[in-house]
Design a protein around this motif. Structure first.
Motif, PDB file in Angstrom:
ATOM      1  N   CYS A 133       0.836  -1.196   0.000  1.00 16.94           N
ATOM      2  CA  CYS A 133       0.000   0.000   0.000  1.00 16.94           C
ATOM      3  C   CYS A 133       0.871   1.246   0.000  1.00 16.94           C
ATOM      4  N   ALA A 134       0.448   2.260  -0.750  1.00 18.74           N
ATOM      5  CA  ALA A 134       1.222   3.493  -0.877  1.00 18.74           C
ATOM      6  C   ALA A 134       0.980   4.430   0.300  1.00 18.74           C
ATOM      7  N   GLN A 135      -0.162   4.285   0.941  1.00 22.44           N
ATOM      8  CA  GLN A 135      -0.531   5.233   1.988  1.00 22.44           C
ATOM      9  C   GLN A 135      -1.317   4.541   3.090  1.00 22.44           C
ATOM     10  N   VAL A 136      -1.456   5.268   4.191  1.00 16.88           N
ATOM     11  CA  VAL A 136      -2.200   4.793   5.353  1.00 16.88           C
ATOM     12  C   VAL A 136      -3.556   5.498   5.391  1.00 16.88           C
ATOM     13  N   LEU A 137      -4.607   4.768   5.640  1.00 19.64           N
ATOM     14  CA  LEU A 137      -5.892   5.402   5.914  1.00 19.64           C
ATOM     15  C   LEU A 137      -6.064   5.460   7.434  1.00 19.64           C
ATOM     16  N   TRP A 138      -6.158   6.685   7.944  1.00 15.64           N
ATOM     17  CA  TRP A 138      -6.242   6.891   9.391  1.00 15.64           C
ATOM     18  C   TRP A 138      -7.688   6.881   9.865  1.00 15.64           C
ATOM     19  N   LEU A 139      -7.896   6.228  10.996  1.00 17.51           N
ATOM     20  CA  LEU A 139      -9.213   6.272  11.639  1.00 17.51           C
ATOM     21  C   LEU A 139      -9.149   7.218  12.840  1.00 17.51           C
ATOM     22  N   ASP A 140     -10.296   7.617  13.339  1.00 14.68           N
ATOM     23  CA  ASP A 140     -10.331   8.537  14.486  1.00 14.68           C
ATOM     24  C   ASP A 140      -9.679   7.900  15.715  1.00 14.68           C
ATOM     25  N   GLY A 141      -9.150   8.721  16.600  1.00  7.98           N
ATOM     26  CA  GLY A 141      -8.403   8.226  17.758  1.00  7.98           C
ATOM     27  C   GLY A 141      -9.278   7.777  18.909  1.00  7.98           C
ATOM     28  N   VAL A 142     -10.542   8.120  18.873  1.00  7.20           N
ATOM     29  CA  VAL A 142     -11.408   7.793  20.001  1.00  7.20           C
ATOM     30  C   VAL A 142     -12.057   6.422  19.810  1.00  7.20           C
ATOM     31  N   ARG A 157     -11.830   4.643  16.804  1.00  8.79           N
ATOM     32  CA  ARG A 157     -11.106   3.890  15.770  1.00  8.79           C
ATOM     33  C   ARG A 157     -12.085   3.236  14.800  1.00  8.79           C
ATOM     34  N   LYS A 158     -12.989   4.061  14.340  1.00  6.13           N
ATOM     35  CA  LYS A 158     -14.108   3.556  13.583  1.00  6.13           C
ATOM     36  C   LYS A 158     -14.394   4.466  12.401  1.00  6.13           C
ATOM     37  N   TYR A 159     -14.149   5.760  12.586  1.00  7.89           N
ATOM     38  CA  TYR A 159     -14.499   6.744  11.561  1.00  7.89           C
ATOM     39  C   TYR A 159     -13.262   7.186  10.774  1.00  7.89           C
ATOM     40  N   ILE A 160     -13.450   7.319   9.477  1.00  8.64           N
ATOM     41  CA  ILE A 160     -12.345   7.679   8.595  1.00  8.64           C
ATOM     42  C   ILE A 160     -11.931   9.135   8.794  1.00  8.64           C
ATOM     43  N   GLU A 161     -10.618   9.362   8.866  1.00  7.67           N
ATOM     44  CA  GLU A 161     -10.116  10.733   8.995  1.00  7.67           C
ATOM     45  C   GLU A 161      -9.478  11.191   7.684  1.00  7.67           C
ATOM     46  N   GLU A 162      -8.274  10.702   7.393  1.00 10.55           N
ATOM     47  CA  GLU A 162      -7.663  11.074   6.126  1.00 10.55           C
ATOM     48  C   GLU A 162      -6.697   9.996   5.663  1.00 10.55           C
ATOM     49  N   VAL A 163      -6.013  10.262   4.579  1.00 10.61           N
ATOM     50  CA  VAL A 163      -5.150   9.266   3.945  1.00 10.61           C
ATOM     51  C   VAL A 163      -3.757   9.867   3.755  1.00 10.61           C
ATOM     52  N   GLY A 164      -2.770   9.379   4.501  1.00 11.64           N
ATOM     53  CA  GLY A 164      -1.413   9.888   4.356  1.00 11.64           C
ATOM     54  C   GLY A 164      -1.428  11.402   4.404  1.00 11.64           C
ATOM     55  N   SER A 165      -0.949  12.055   3.347  1.00 12.58           N
ATOM     56  CA  SER A 165      -1.023  13.525   3.308  1.00 12.58           C
ATOM     57  C   SER A 165      -2.120  13.973   2.356  1.00 12.58           C
TER      58      SER A 165
END
Ligand SMILES: Cc1ncc(COP(=O)(O)O)c(C=O)c1O
Ligand SMILES: Cc1ncc(COP(=O)(O)O)c(C=O)c1O
Lengths: 356, 356
Positions: free
Chosen positions: B216-225, B227-235
Motif C-alpha cells: 500500500c502506498a498510503q495509510v488510511l487513518w481512523l479517528d483516535g477515540v 477507531r471507527k471513523y475515517i479521517e484522512e489518507v497519508g497527506s
C-alpha cells in the motif's frame, strides 16, 4: 564497545554564571558532543567540539516532519568532589524506545552513556557545587537529510548539550497548583505519547497558557479517548496518596515512562509503602480531595525531582490538597532521591554512575 | 501592506535538473525567502538570499519542543509563459490557524502571499514547462530561541524554499492501494491534527512502513477515540462516491482542512453533483465495496492533486475498488483542477493568482 572520541577544546572559555541565579536551561557550557549518522556508515565521527551554532539545510527533515527525540538527565557534584549521573542507563533505554517508535536509528546503551560521561568530564568545572543545583544534560537526535516528502530521513545528528541549572523551586519544595485540562489532549493510545519527542510538547503550549491564567503552574492531562483517566502532569508523572496507599497512572502507551517515576515506585517498595499502578479517574481523585482521604499528591520528573501538588483546579474551582502544604511522604521521597543523587545518602540500589 | 524585501542574488546558479526526472522534493532552487521574528521587533528583515545552510544554536527550541509549522502549494507555468499560484490565500489562512494553535506568531495574509510571489518571481526560470510538473513551494516557521524549558519560543524564522517537482505519478493518474490502520492513530480531538505541523507526521512513519509491506502506498487513518471513523489518507483528504453521491469526512478538529478538498467540494457543487461532509464509518465503506455501491474513491492533496484509490487493505485483505481502475469523476476532477492550475481552463472561480 569503546568509541573513539575526537576532542577539540575551545580556545575561549565562557565566564561561569552565578550559581544562585542559574534558572533552568538558559546557560550552555563551552563544549558539546556530536556524532553523525548516515545509512552507509551508521553512527560515526564521535567528537567533542566547542559549543557553537550548527549548520542545517533549510530542507533538513527535522524542520518539516518532526523526527526529533531527546532525553533529560542530570550530573551532580558530591561533597567529596566526584561527579555522579543518576540512572543514565534508563535514559539510554528510553532514548532507544523513542528512536524505534519514530523510525530513527538507535544508539547502543553503552555508547550513549559513554558519550555523556565523556562530555561531562570535559565540562567538569561546569557542574555546580551549590546544593540543589546540577548540570542538566540534553542528549538529542534530529533528522538532517535535506528533502521534502514524508518518510524517514537517511541522515541524523546526535548531540549532547549541557546546561547548569538551579534548584527548580529556588528554596526547595514549593507546592504548585495544577489545572485539570478537559478540552485539549496531549496524547492518545496508538499515538506517540510514550516517546520523548519534540512532537509531544508543542500541542500542550496552549493548555499551559490557560493553566497559567488560572494560577496553575502545570496542566494535568486526561486520556484522549474518554477524557476521564489521569495521564500525567506537564513534564512530570503524577502520584496520589489516598488512604495510606500510593497510586500512579499505569503506563498505557500514551504516558511517558519517567525515570523518576520508576525510582519513586522502587523506593516505596523498599520502604514497605503500598504502591499501585492503575487507571485513575479524575473524578475519584476529586472525590478523595473532598472526603479528606487524599493525603498527598506530587509530580515526578528530572527537572524538579519531586514536586508537591498544592491544589487541583477543576470545573472552575481550586481543590486544595493537604491544606496546600508539602506532605510527609512527598518530602521523604524528595530527600531520599536528591540525597542519593548528590552522594549524601548511601546508594544501596546502585543508581548512580561516577563520571570519572 | 507593502513589505520591503532586500534581495541578494546568488553569484553561481545551479544547473537546472532534467524536467523528466524531477521526482518530489529532491532539488532546491538558487534562492530562498527569509524573515525573522522576535518579541521586540515582530517580523522583520524580509530578504531573498542565496539558498544555503542556516545556522542554528543546538538549543534552538524547534529541535526540542516542536514549534514548527509549514505549508505546501505550487506554482505552474502557463502555455503563454505566465506563472500562476493556486489559492495561496487559503494556505495563508491555514498557516495562521496553525500558528495560533501552536502559540507561534502569525504572518498577515498579504505578507505571506507577497513573500511567495516575490521569491517565485526571482526563481521564475525554475518553474518547469513540462505538463504536470510544477514548482513546489514550502513556507515554514520554526522556533529559534536557544533555551530549554517547555514554553513558546521568543524568536522564530520564517522561510520559503522552492523545489521543482514532477507529475506525482509519472504518467498521470495511477490508482494506489491504501491500508486501513487499526492500531496506530494520527491525531485525536483536542490535539493538533488540524494544524499543519511537523509534529503530525513523525508518528505516522511506522504505520507507513507497515502499509508498504502490505503493498500500500498510503495509510488510511481512523479517528483516535472510537477507531471507527475515517479521517484522512497519508497527506491527503479522502472522498468516496457511493450510489452517485460524494462523501468526505467532516472536519472535526483532528483532520487537516485541505485546500484541494475545499476545491473539490466547490467544483462538485458547481457541477450539481451531491457532496456531503459527514462522519464516515470504515465498516460502511467496506460494506459499500462489497455490495458494489462504492463507485470511486480518491485522495486530494497539493502533491498529487487527485489520487485514485485502487484498493483498501483492511482486516488482512485487499478490497478492490472500481476494478482497480480510475473512476470517471476522479478523472474529471483531476482534469478540472490541473487545467485551472495550468491556465488551460477558464478560472471562473478566481482561484489562481498571477506571480507577475
Ligand atoms: C511528558 C513527560 N512526562 C514525564 C516526565 C518525567 O520523566 P523523568 O522522570 O524521566 O524526567 C518527563 C520528563 O522530564 C516528560 O517530559
Ligand atoms: C495530513 C494532510 N492531510 C491533507 C492534506 C491535503 O491538503 P492540501 O489539499 O491543502 O494539500 C495534506 C497536505 O498536503 C496533509 O499533509
Amino acid at each position: 564497545m569503546t568509541m573513539s572520541i575526537r576532542i577539540e577544546k575551545s580556545g575561549a572559555l565562557k565566564p561561569k554564571p552565578d550559581e544562585d541565579k542559574l534558572g533552568f536551561g538558559s546557560y550552555f557550557t563551552d563544549h558539546m558532543f556530536l556524532m553523525n549518522y548516515d545509512t552507509d556508515k551508521g553512527w560515526h565521527d564521535a567528537r567533542i567540539v566547542p559549543y557553537a551554532p550548527l549548520q542545517f539545510d533549510p530542507a533538513a527533515m527535522v524542520f518539516h516532519y518532526g523526527q526529533a527525540i531527546f532525553e533529560g538527565l542530570k550530573a551532580f557534584r558530591t561533597n567529596d568532589g566526584r561527579i555522579l549521573l543518576f540512572r543514565p542507563d534508563k535514559n539510554a533505554q528510553r532514548f532507544n524506545r523513542s528512536c524505534e517508535r519514530l523510525c530513527m536509528p538507535e544508539i547502543d546503551e553503552e555508547t550513549f552513556v559513554e558519550a555523556i560521561r565523556a562530555i561531562v568530564r570535559v565540562e567538569a568545572d561546569w557542574v555546580p557545587a551549590k546544593a540543589g543545583a546540577s548540570l542538566y544534560i540534553r542528549p538529542f537526535i534530529i533528522a538532517t537529510e535535506p528533502a521534502l516528502g514524508v518518510r524517514p530521513s537517511k541522515s541524523y545528528l546526535f548531540a549532547v548539550i549541557l546546561s547548569p541549572v538551579g534548584n527548580y523551586y529556588g528554596e526547595g519544595l514549593k507546592p504548585v497548583n495544577i489545572r485539570v485540562e478537559s478540552d485539549f489532549v496531549r496524547a492518545v493510545r496508538g499515538g506517540i505519547g510514550n516517546a520523548k519527542t519534540a512532537a509531544n510538547y508543542v500541542g500542550g503550549l496552549k493548555a499551559q497558557e490557560i493553566a497559567a491564567a488560572d494560577n496553575c503552574a502545570q496542566v494535568l492531562w486526561l486520556d484522549g479517548v474518554e477524557r476521564k483517566y489521569i495521564e500525567e502532569v506537564g513534564s512530570m508523572n503524577v502520584f496520589f496518596k489516598i488512604n495510606g496507599k500510593v497510586i500512579t497512572p499505569a503506563l498505557n502507551g500514551s504516558i511517558l515512562d519517567g525515570v523518576t517515576r520508576q525510582s519513586v515506585i522502587r523506593l516505596l517498595e523498599e520502604w514497605g509503602i503500598p504502591v499501585v499502578e492503575a487507571k485513575i479517574a479524575i473524578d475519584d481523585v476529586l472525590a478523595a480531595v473532598k472526603d479528606g482521604t487524599l493525603e498527598e499528591a506530587f509530580g515526578t520528573g528530572t527537572a524538579a525531582v519531586i514536586s508537591a501538588v498544592g491544589g487541583l483546579h477543576a470545573n472552575g474551582s481550586m481543590h486544595v490538597i493537604n491544606r496546600g502544604e508539602i506532605g510527609e511522604l512527598t518530602s521523604r521521597l524528595y530527600d531520599a532521591i536528591t540525597g542519593i543523587q548528590a552522594g549524601k545518602l548511601e546508594d544501596s540500589l546502585g543508581w548512580t554512575v561516577d563520571c570519572g
